[in-house]
Structure formats: C-alpha cells, structure tokens
Design a protein around this motif. Structure first.
Motif, PDB file in Angstrom:
ATOM      1  N   GLY A   1       0.816  -1.214   0.000  1.00 26.38           N
ATOM      2  CA  GLY A   1       0.000   0.000   0.000  1.00 26.38           C
ATOM      3  C   GLY A   1       0.845   1.257   0.000  1.00 26.38           C
ATOM      4  N   LYS A   2       0.180   2.409   0.051  1.00 31.66           N
ATOM      5  CA  LYS A   2       0.889   3.687   0.070  1.00 31.66           C
ATOM      6  C   LYS A   2       0.102   4.692   0.895  1.00 31.66           C
ATOM      7  CE  LYS A   2      -1.171   5.260  -4.289  1.00 31.66           C
ATOM      8  NZ  LYS A   2      -0.872   5.746  -5.665  1.00 31.66           N
ATOM      9  N   ALA A   3       0.753   5.802   1.234  1.00 28.86           N
ATOM     10  CA  ALA A   3       0.099   6.834   2.031  1.00 28.86           C
ATOM     11  C   ALA A   3      -0.978   7.517   1.205  1.00 28.86           C
ATOM     12  CB  ALA A   3       1.121   7.861   2.493  1.00 28.86           C
ATOM     13  N   PRO A   4      -2.160   7.762   1.790  1.00 24.16           N
ATOM     14  CA  PRO A   4      -3.191   8.504   1.056  1.00 24.16           C
ATOM     15  C   PRO A   4      -2.706   9.912   0.739  1.00 24.16           C
ATOM     16  CG  PRO A   4      -3.800   8.231   3.366  1.00 24.16           C
ATOM     17  CD  PRO A   4      -2.595   7.379   3.136  1.00 24.16           C
ATOM     18  N   ALA A   5      -3.203  10.469  -0.343  1.00 27.00           N
ATOM     19  CA  ALA A   5      -2.725  11.773  -0.811  1.00 27.00           C
ATOM     20  C   ALA A   5      -2.883  12.859   0.246  1.00 27.00           C
ATOM     21  CB  ALA A   5      -3.465  12.165  -2.090  1.00 27.00           C
ATOM     22  N   TRP A   6      -4.019  12.834   0.971  1.00 25.77           N
ATOM     23  CA  TRP A   6      -4.255  13.878   1.956  1.00 25.77           C
ATOM     24  C   TRP A   6      -3.212  13.837   3.073  1.00 25.77           C
ATOM     25  CZ3 TRP A   6      -4.836  12.367   6.946  1.00 25.77           C
ATOM     26  CH2 TRP A   6      -5.258  11.053   7.187  1.00 25.77           C
ATOM     27  N   LEU A   7      -2.771  12.628   3.441  1.00 28.27           N
ATOM     28  CA  LEU A   7      -1.754  12.500   4.477  1.00 28.27           C
ATOM     29  C   LEU A   7      -0.381  12.883   3.945  1.00 28.27           C
ATOM     30  CD1 LEU A   7      -0.685  11.623   7.239  1.00 28.27           C
ATOM     31  CD2 LEU A   7      -0.677   9.261   6.416  1.00 28.27           C
ATOM     32  N   PHE A   8      -0.049  12.416   2.735  1.00 27.14           N
ATOM     33  CA  PHE A   8       1.287  12.678   2.210  1.00 27.14           C
ATOM     34  C   PHE A   8       1.519  14.176   2.014  1.00 27.14           C
ATOM     35  CE2 PHE A   8       4.522  12.899  -1.185  1.00 27.14           C
ATOM     36  CZ  PHE A   8       5.534  12.213  -0.528  1.00 27.14           C
ATOM     37  N   ARG A   9       0.477  14.900   1.583  1.00 25.32           N
ATOM     38  CA  ARG A   9       0.629  16.350   1.429  1.00 25.32           C
ATOM     39  C   ARG A   9       1.034  16.994   2.749  1.00 25.32           C
ATOM     40  NH1 ARG A   9      -4.134  15.872  -1.752  1.00 25.32           N
ATOM     41  NH2 ARG A   9      -5.390  16.525   0.041  1.00 25.32           N
ATOM     42  N   ARG A  10       0.416  16.548   3.827  1.00 25.60           N
ATOM     43  CA  ARG A  10       0.750  17.107   5.139  1.00 25.60           C
ATOM     44  C   ARG A  10       2.130  16.650   5.609  1.00 25.60           C
ATOM     45  NH1 ARG A  10      -4.545  17.015   4.496  1.00 25.60           N
ATOM     46  NH2 ARG A  10      -5.841  18.547   5.602  1.00 25.60           N
ATOM     47  N   MET A  11       2.488  15.410   5.282  1.00 23.98           N
ATOM     48  CA  MET A  11       3.815  14.914   5.634  1.00 23.98           C
ATOM     49  C   MET A  11       4.901  15.756   4.967  1.00 23.98           C
ATOM     50  SD  MET A  11       3.301  10.756   5.450  1.00 23.98           S
ATOM     51  CE  MET A  11       4.984  10.415   5.975  1.00 23.98           C
ATOM     52  N   VAL A  12       4.673  16.130   3.717  1.00 21.95           N
ATOM     53  CA  VAL A  12       5.644  16.951   2.994  1.00 21.95           C
ATOM     54  C   VAL A  12       5.815  18.301   3.685  1.00 21.95           C
ATOM     55  CG1 VAL A  12       6.054  18.207   0.838  1.00 21.95           C
ATOM     56  CG2 VAL A  12       5.291  15.828   0.774  1.00 21.95           C
ATOM     57  N   ARG A  13       4.712  18.923   4.063  1.00 21.42           N
ATOM     58  CA  ARG A  13       4.779  20.244   4.697  1.00 21.42           C
ATOM     59  C   ARG A  13       5.494  20.178   6.036  1.00 21.42           C
ATOM     60  NH1 ARG A  13      -1.278  22.062   4.909  1.00 21.42           N
ATOM     61  NH2 ARG A  13      -0.363  23.862   5.972  1.00 21.42           N
ATOM     62  N   LEU A  14       5.161  19.163   6.823  1.00 24.87           N
ATOM     63  CA  LEU A  14       5.777  19.049   8.140  1.00 24.87           C
ATOM     64  C   LEU A  14       7.251  18.663   8.018  1.00 24.87           C
ATOM     65  CD1 LEU A  14       5.261  19.327  11.115  1.00 24.87           C
ATOM     66  CD2 LEU A  14       4.442  16.956  11.192  1.00 24.87           C
ATOM     67  N   ALA A  15       7.568  17.765   7.096  1.00 22.03           N
ATOM     68  CA  ALA A  15       8.967  17.393   6.879  1.00 22.03           C
ATOM     69  C   ALA A  15       9.786  18.605   6.461  1.00 22.03           C
ATOM     70  CB  ALA A  15       9.059  16.291   5.823  1.00 22.03           C
ATOM     71  N   ARG A  16       9.205  19.434   5.573  1.00 17.07           N
ATOM     72  CA  ARG A  16       9.898  20.650   5.134  1.00 17.07           C
ATOM     73  C   ARG A  16      10.181  21.559   6.326  1.00 17.07           C
ATOM     74  NH1 ARG A  16       6.075  22.867   2.106  1.00 17.07           N
ATOM     75  NH2 ARG A  16       6.738  21.765   0.208  1.00 17.07           N
ATOM     76  N   ALA A  17       9.198  21.726   7.202  1.00 17.36           N
ATOM     77  CA  ALA A  17       9.372  22.612   8.350  1.00 17.36           C
ATOM     78  C   ALA A  17      10.447  22.091   9.297  1.00 17.36           C
ATOM     79  CB  ALA A  17       8.043  22.769   9.086  1.00 17.36           C
ATOM     80  N   VAL A  18      10.438  20.779   9.564  1.00 17.41           N
ATOM     81  CA  VAL A  18      11.439  20.202  10.460  1.00 17.41           C
ATOM     82  C   VAL A  18      12.838  20.352   9.870  1.00 17.41           C
ATOM     83  CG1 VAL A  18      12.268  18.052  11.492  1.00 17.41           C
ATOM     84  CG2 VAL A  18       9.825  18.576  11.538  1.00 17.41           C
TER      85      VAL A  18
END
Length: 359
Positions: free
Chosen positions: A13-30
């Motif tokens: 499986g893979k991360a749903p799009a709504w989650l991955f979008r947020r993961m990208v934003r939070l990863a960028r901030a960290v």
C-alpha cells in the motif's frame, strides 16, 4: 560508516494523498528548522540515526513500524526540500524502485548547478548500495535507495531491502563523514532480532578473502577455469553459505574476462565494477578459499548496539536518558517549526504518545 540498521514488517500500500501532502509540509518545516539551527550537515547526521529517523516518521503521522515508513518519510523529505535546495544547501536523490536507479543522474544534475564534480558522490551512492546488496548477503534485496547530500560534498544514505519469504524489510543507514572504508567493518551499529550465518565480505576477518578475490579478478580466466572444473569433486564445509551450484562457469568466464581487462587494484575497486554482484562475489569467495585458503567470514553483522532498549528488558532496559534526548530534539524542532498550529499540536501529541511510560 553504516550508522544503523532497522528491521520492520513488510507492508504494502501507500500513504493517502491527503496525508502525504501534510507529511511533505511538516517534513519541510522540520528540515528547515534543523538547517537554520545547526546547518545542513546536521540533517545528514540525524537521518543517518535509525532511531531519530523512525521517530521522525512517527511524528509525520505514518504507520509507526512498517516498511512503508522508510519510503514515505524519504519521499516526504525529498518533496519537502524541492525548490529550496540552494537556500538550504541540502539535496535529495533516489527513492523506491525505478526512482532509485535515477540517483546518479539526479546527483549529476544537482552538481551541475553547484559547479562541482559529481564523481565522488555518485561513487559513494553506488558503493553503499553494492555493500548492502552484494558484499553482505543477509537475504534482503535492496529496492529503495535515498541519497542526501550537501553543497560541501557530505552525504548520507537511507536504503531498504526486502525478504519476501519472511515478510520483513531491513533499513540501512550510512553517514559519509564517518566512512573510513567501504569494505572493512563499515557497520558502526547493526540491530536485528534474528542473526544467522551470512556471507560477510566486509568483516575484518574477511580481509584475506578480499585480497584473494581481488587477485582472482586480475588472474587470466583460463587459470581460474581449471580450478572451477574441479569443483564437482569437492566436499564443501557445511558452515559455508555458498556451494558449487552457485557457480555458473559461463557467467563467471564473462565476468573474469571483464575484470582481467580492467584489473581492479583491490576489493573496493572490484565492488565498483558493473556486473559484479552477489552471485559473482559468492563464486569468487569460494574459489579464493580453494586456491588461497582464505575463507570469507560468515558472521552476521547484526548486533544490538544502536537501540534504546525495550520495555521488557530486551536487549536491555530502556535507556531513558538517550530516549528522552531524542524526543527533546524533535520537540524543540517541532515547537519552533513554521507550520499550522493545528498540525503542530497533532504532531506533538503523536510524539508524546511515543514517549516511554513514566519517562
């Protein structure tokens, strides 16, 4: 050195799009915060720490223990720094499957913009993958390779292999600034619940075998062929992870012609030769033992040396000081990160839930 090792259940499986979008934003901030506070080299050091990496994956909200946390977290970081590479001084290449094979091209493209030669970085990427896929044959086939580097040429690798039969994945971490040798004890810390007998050509006790294998690669193939022809008459020791069935004389002839023409100076140079993979190294290791009497090590490098421990005392009681220090680093990063207040609260809740009871 390879700074750590993690073994995870293999999930599809893979991360749903709504989650991955947020993961990208939070990863960028960290990542932006760590660069701002400590510089881009510190990002490499933290990504090379298997526990910090695992904690980051949990903070980002992905499945806390599956193989997918590796590919998804690396993907989120790569997407998160896209467009900010010049500002951060941090670059990401590679990924899962076909994306991993594009790593050299992505490194070269970034180096064009940096006006620096890409050769050393490309070689580091290829050798790290070769070691974990061919020089240490532990039953896991690499399918993910992420390469992170800075404008000053420092780098780290996060890569993962799978074992379909056991339904598990292993993640390998490297930190370039600690590499003294790619082929002699490159594992600063390797952790696994199960250890077995493997072909370990980067163990210190395989030094004689590495030298013999490199000598074989410089030997005319007809001389080696005479030894190979005698293999069916030999009784191989049960402890050895290879057998005569592993040797295809026709394939070995082709490889030996190639290596003899290029005459690698040592084992590390041989490892970098295209076409020299796990089967070739198994065959050469066996022949090297037959000709030179230099057996390769069968010691599994896995050991509990990076982990923070376990609640049941296995492999030892939780090291709360180290555990809390890791969490404090993440709390500090997230507390200062420029993300939406709601997302920050959710991430901190996830991190708090990850803390040990009574910690």
């Amino acid at each position: 050195m390879r700074t750590g090792f993690a073994q995870l259940p293999l999930h599809g499986g893979k991360a749903p799009a709504w989650l991955f979008r947020r993961m990208v934003r939070l990863a960028r901030a960290v990542v932006c915060h760590v660069v701002d506070e400590h510089g881009p080299d510190e990002v490499l050091a933290r990504l090379s720490d298997p526990y910090w990496f695992q904690a980051l994956g949990c903070v980002l909200g992905f499945d806390w223990h599956s193989s997918g946390v590796t590919t998804t977290t690396c993907g989120a970081i790569k997407e998160g720094v896209k467009g900010l590479e010049q500002e951060l001084g941090l670059y990401a290449a590679g990924g899962k499957g076909a994306a991993s094979r594009r790593t050299p091209g992505e490194i070269e493209a970034a180096c064009v913009r940096l006006a620096r030669a890409p050769d050393a970085l490309v070689q580091a990427s290829r050798l790290a993958a070769k070691v974990d896929s061919a020089a240490v044959q532990d039953g896991y086939e690499l399918y993910h390779h992420s390469f992170f580097f800075t404008r000053n040429g420092r780098w780290c690798v996060v890569q993962q292999g799978l074992n379909d039969g056991e339904g598990t994945a292993r993640r390998y971490h490297w930190l370039g600034s600690r590499v003294e040798s790619f082929v002699n004890e490159p594992h600063a810390a390797v952790c696994c619940d199960r250890r077995g007998e493997v072909l370990n050509l980067v163990a210190a006790e395989s030094d004689g075998s590495r030298a013999a294998i490199a000598e074989l690669a410089r030997t005319p193939d007809r001389d080696v062929a005479r030894v190979v022809e005698r293999l069916p008459t030999l009784v191989l020791p049960g402890r050895h992870p290879v057998a005569s069935a592993d040797i295809d004389p026709r394939y070995l002839h082709k490889i030996l012609v190639s290596t003899y023409e290029r005459a690698p100076a040592d084992f590390a140079a041989l490892l970098a030769v295209p076409g020299v993979g796990a089967k070739t190294l198994r065959a050469l290791a066996l022949i090297a033992e037959l000709i030179y009497g230099s057996p390769a090590s069968t010691r599994d490098p896995a050991r509990f040396s990076f982990a923070h421990g376990g609640k049941d005392g296995t492999p030892y009681a939780v090291d709360r000081e180290t555990y809390d220090r890791t969490i404090a680093v993440l709390h500090d990063a997230l507390g200062r990160a420029a993300v939406d207040a709601g997302e920050k609260r959710q991430a901190l809740r996830r991190l708090a839930a990850f803390a040990p009871p009574g910690g």
